[in-house]
Design a protein around this motif. Structure first.
Motif, PDB file in Angstrom:
ATOM      1  N   LEU A 129      -2.497 -57.481 -38.622  1.00  0.00           N
ATOM      2  CA  LEU A 129      -2.015 -57.601 -37.243  1.00  0.00           C
ATOM      3  C   LEU A 129      -0.599 -58.181 -37.235  1.00  0.00           C
ATOM      4  CD1 LEU A 129      -5.197 -57.623 -37.084  1.00  0.00           C
ATOM      5  CD2 LEU A 129      -4.944 -59.009 -35.031  1.00  0.00           C
ATOM      6  N   THR A 130       0.302 -57.524 -36.534  1.00  0.00           N
ATOM      7  CA  THR A 130       1.651 -58.049 -36.378  1.00  0.00           C
ATOM      8  C   THR A 130       1.615 -59.307 -35.519  1.00  0.00           C
ATOM      9  OG1 THR A 130       2.590 -55.829 -36.494  1.00  0.00           O
ATOM     10  CG2 THR A 130       3.972 -57.550 -35.535  1.00  0.00           C
ATOM     11  N   VAL A 131       2.320 -60.345 -35.957  1.00  0.00           N
ATOM     12  CA  VAL A 131       2.443 -61.553 -35.141  1.00  0.00           C
ATOM     13  C   VAL A 131       3.646 -61.349 -34.228  1.00  0.00           C
ATOM     14  CG1 VAL A 131       2.758 -64.046 -35.113  1.00  0.00           C
ATOM     15  CG2 VAL A 131       1.436 -62.975 -36.954  1.00  0.00           C
ATOM     16  N   ALA A 132       3.367 -61.067 -32.961  1.00  0.00           N
ATOM     17  CA  ALA A 132       4.416 -60.702 -32.018  1.00  0.00           C
ATOM     18  C   ALA A 132       5.016 -61.931 -31.352  1.00  0.00           C
ATOM     19  CB  ALA A 132       3.850 -59.765 -30.955  1.00  0.00           C
TER      20      ALA A 132
ATOM     21  N   TRP B 143       5.496 -72.105 -40.555  1.00  0.00           N
ATOM     22  CA  TRP B 143       4.440 -71.404 -39.822  1.00  0.00           C
ATOM     23  C   TRP B 143       3.359 -72.390 -39.391  1.00  0.00           C
ATOM     24  CZ3 TRP B 143       3.749 -66.892 -43.882  1.00  0.00           C
ATOM     25  CH2 TRP B 143       4.916 -66.113 -43.872  1.00  0.00           C
ATOM     26  N   PRO B 144       2.486 -72.002 -38.456  1.00  0.00           N
ATOM     27  CA  PRO B 144       1.371 -72.885 -38.087  1.00  0.00           C
ATOM     28  C   PRO B 144       0.621 -73.349 -39.328  1.00  0.00           C
ATOM     29  CG  PRO B 144       1.477 -71.027 -36.589  1.00  0.00           C
ATOM     30  CD  PRO B 144       2.496 -70.754 -37.659  1.00  0.00           C
TER      31      PRO B 144
ATOM     32  N   LYS C 221      -3.793 -54.508 -32.746  1.00  0.00           N
ATOM     33  CA  LYS C 221      -2.657 -54.188 -33.602  1.00  0.00           C
ATOM     34  C   LYS C 221      -1.717 -55.377 -33.753  1.00  0.00           C
ATOM     35  CE  LYS C 221      -2.570 -49.205 -32.757  1.00  0.00           C
ATOM     36  NZ  LYS C 221      -1.733 -48.044 -32.321  1.00  0.00           N
ATOM     37  N   SER C 222      -1.787 -56.310 -32.807  1.00  0.00           N
ATOM     38  CA  SER C 222      -0.908 -57.474 -32.854  1.00  0.00           C
ATOM     39  C   SER C 222      -1.574 -58.640 -32.144  1.00  0.00           C
ATOM     40  CB  SER C 222       0.444 -57.158 -32.202  1.00  0.00           C
ATOM     41  OG  SER C 222       0.278 -56.895 -30.817  1.00  0.00           O
ATOM     42  N   LEU C 223      -0.981 -59.812 -32.314  1.00  0.00           N
ATOM     43  CA  LEU C 223      -1.414 -61.001 -31.589  1.00  0.00           C
ATOM     44  C   LEU C 223      -0.232 -61.942 -31.480  1.00  0.00           C
ATOM     45  CD1 LEU C 223      -3.677 -63.306 -33.817  1.00  0.00           C
ATOM     46  CD2 LEU C 223      -1.903 -61.801 -34.682  1.00  0.00           C
ATOM     47  N   THR C 224      -0.324 -62.901 -30.569  1.00  0.00           N
ATOM     48  CA  THR C 224       0.774 -63.839 -30.363  1.00  0.00           C
ATOM     49  C   THR C 224       0.603 -65.053 -31.268  1.00  0.00           C
ATOM     50  OG1 THR C 224      -0.376 -65.059 -28.619  1.00  0.00           O
ATOM     51  CG2 THR C 224       0.927 -63.124 -27.955  1.00  0.00           C
ATOM     52  N   VAL C 225       1.657 -65.838 -31.364  1.00  0.00           N
ATOM     53  CA  VAL C 225       1.595 -67.067 -32.152  1.00  0.00           C
ATOM     54  C   VAL C 225       0.504 -67.982 -31.606  1.00  0.00           C
ATOM     55  CG1 VAL C 225       2.874 -69.128 -32.847  1.00  0.00           C
ATOM     56  CG2 VAL C 225       4.028 -66.913 -32.786  1.00  0.00           C
ATOM     57  N   GLU C 226       0.383 -68.028 -30.278  1.00  0.00           N
ATOM     58  CA  GLU C 226      -0.625 -68.892 -29.656  1.00  0.00           C
ATOM     59  C   GLU C 226      -2.044 -68.476 -30.052  1.00  0.00           C
ATOM     60  OE1 GLU C 226       3.143 -69.355 -27.707  1.00  0.00           O
ATOM     61  OE2 GLU C 226       1.958 -67.547 -28.117  1.00  0.00           O
TER      62      GLU C 226
ATOM     63  N   SER D 205       8.144 -67.554 -31.678  1.00  0.00           N
ATOM     64  CA  SER D 205       8.094 -66.532 -32.719  1.00  0.00           C
ATOM     65  C   SER D 205       8.100 -67.232 -34.073  1.00  0.00           C
ATOM     66  CB  SER D 205       9.280 -65.571 -32.607  1.00  0.00           C
ATOM     67  OG  SER D 205      10.497 -66.270 -32.776  1.00  0.00           O
ATOM     68  N   LEU D 206       7.834 -66.474 -35.113  1.00  0.00           N
ATOM     69  CA  LEU D 206       7.811 -67.030 -36.460  1.00  0.00           C
ATOM     70  C   LEU D 206       8.944 -66.431 -37.284  1.00  0.00           C
ATOM     71  CD1 LEU D 206       3.993 -66.904 -37.352  1.00  0.00           C
ATOM     72  CD2 LEU D 206       5.296 -68.791 -36.351  1.00  0.00           C
ATOM     73  N   ASP D 207       9.634 -67.282 -38.032  1.00  0.00           N
ATOM     74  CA  ASP D 207      10.643 -66.787 -38.958  1.00  0.00           C
ATOM     75  C   ASP D 207       9.944 -66.062 -40.099  1.00  0.00           C
ATOM     76  OD1 ASP D 207      12.740 -67.893 -37.507  1.00  0.00           O
ATOM     77  OD2 ASP D 207      12.594 -69.815 -38.564  1.00  0.00           O
ATOM     78  N   GLY D 208      10.463 -64.898 -40.467  1.00  0.00           N
ATOM     79  CA  GLY D 208       9.838 -64.121 -41.526  1.00  0.00           C
ATOM     80  C   GLY D 208      10.410 -64.417 -42.898  1.00  0.00           C
TER      81      GLY D 208
END
Length: 214
Positions: free
Chosen positions: A170-173, A121-122, A99-104, A179-182
């Motif tokens: 998937l939410t980028v948690a 963003w990356p 449902k989600s994953l990290t920036v890494e 974290s990422l700016d939206g």
């Protein structure tokens, strides 16, 4: 008895992934003026800036809507809220059950470059021929469904456009300090349309603070 003056409807345009129903319900309870909701497709945003009274539009992180630069301002703008970032992958991807994953963890996927990819963003993989880049979010998701790669974009936009049989969103948690700016949603309107009813509508829209997230 004098007849009551009937006000012209006020037109509120909104881009894909924005849900204006709560604002519309509040407006209906408080005003006798009709609020006309106008959905705006991906290719109609520019035209909508002059065809509706107020437009709810999206910008990438750190950007402001066109026409709002103080040096050459033709539109007013109020930032309403920031959206969550999501990763869209094809439904058969090994990460699709999450449902989600990290920036890494974004390092595990090939990120496709597209117009809705934020500069902060990356980095996405550049196209060897720039003309191959998809023109909009819908075309980006069509590429994702083929397994070509994954795409970062606004989560509400991704959820609105994606197809359950073809995509996983998937939410980028946030993980620690990473974290990422939206993307941001703004209310914008032409300077010459800065009337009392428009100002009243902006007041309703600002009921959601700029720090609120979706």
């Amino acid at each position: 008895m004098p007849q009551e003056t009937r006000l012209e409807p006020i037109r509120l345009g909104f881009v894909r992934g924005v849900a204006p129903s709560k604002w519309a319900e509040r407006w209906q309870r408080a005003s006798t003026q009709v609020l006309e909701l106008v959905p705006v497709s991906l290719g109609e945003v520019e035209a909508a800036r002059t065809s509706v009274d107020v437009l709810l539009e999206r910008t990438l992180p750190g950007e402001t809507p066109p026409g709002t630069d103080p040096a050459q301002q033709v539109r007013h703008a109020v930032r309403l809220y920031e959206e969550q970032v999501a990763l869209v992958i094809d439904a058969g991807h090994e990460l699709a059950s999450q449902k989600s994953l990290t920036v890494e963890e974004l390092a595990l996927v090939r990120l496709l470059d597209h117009p809705d990819h934020g500069k902060s963003w990356p980095a996405a993989e550049p196209w060897s021929d720039p003309s191959w880049m998809p023109k909009n979010a819908q075309m980006t998701l069509e590429l994702v469904s083929t397994g070509t790669g994954a795409a970062l974009m606004s989560q509400p936009l991704a959820q609105h456009l994606s197809k359950k049989r073809e995509h996983a969103v998937l939410t980028v948690a946030a993980h620690g300090k990473t974290s990422l700016d939206g993307s941001s949603i703004w209310a914008t309107w032409q300077r010459e349309r800065d009337r009392d009813d428009v100002q009243q509508l902006i007041g309703f829209l600002r009921g959601r603070t700029a720090r609120s997230s979706r």
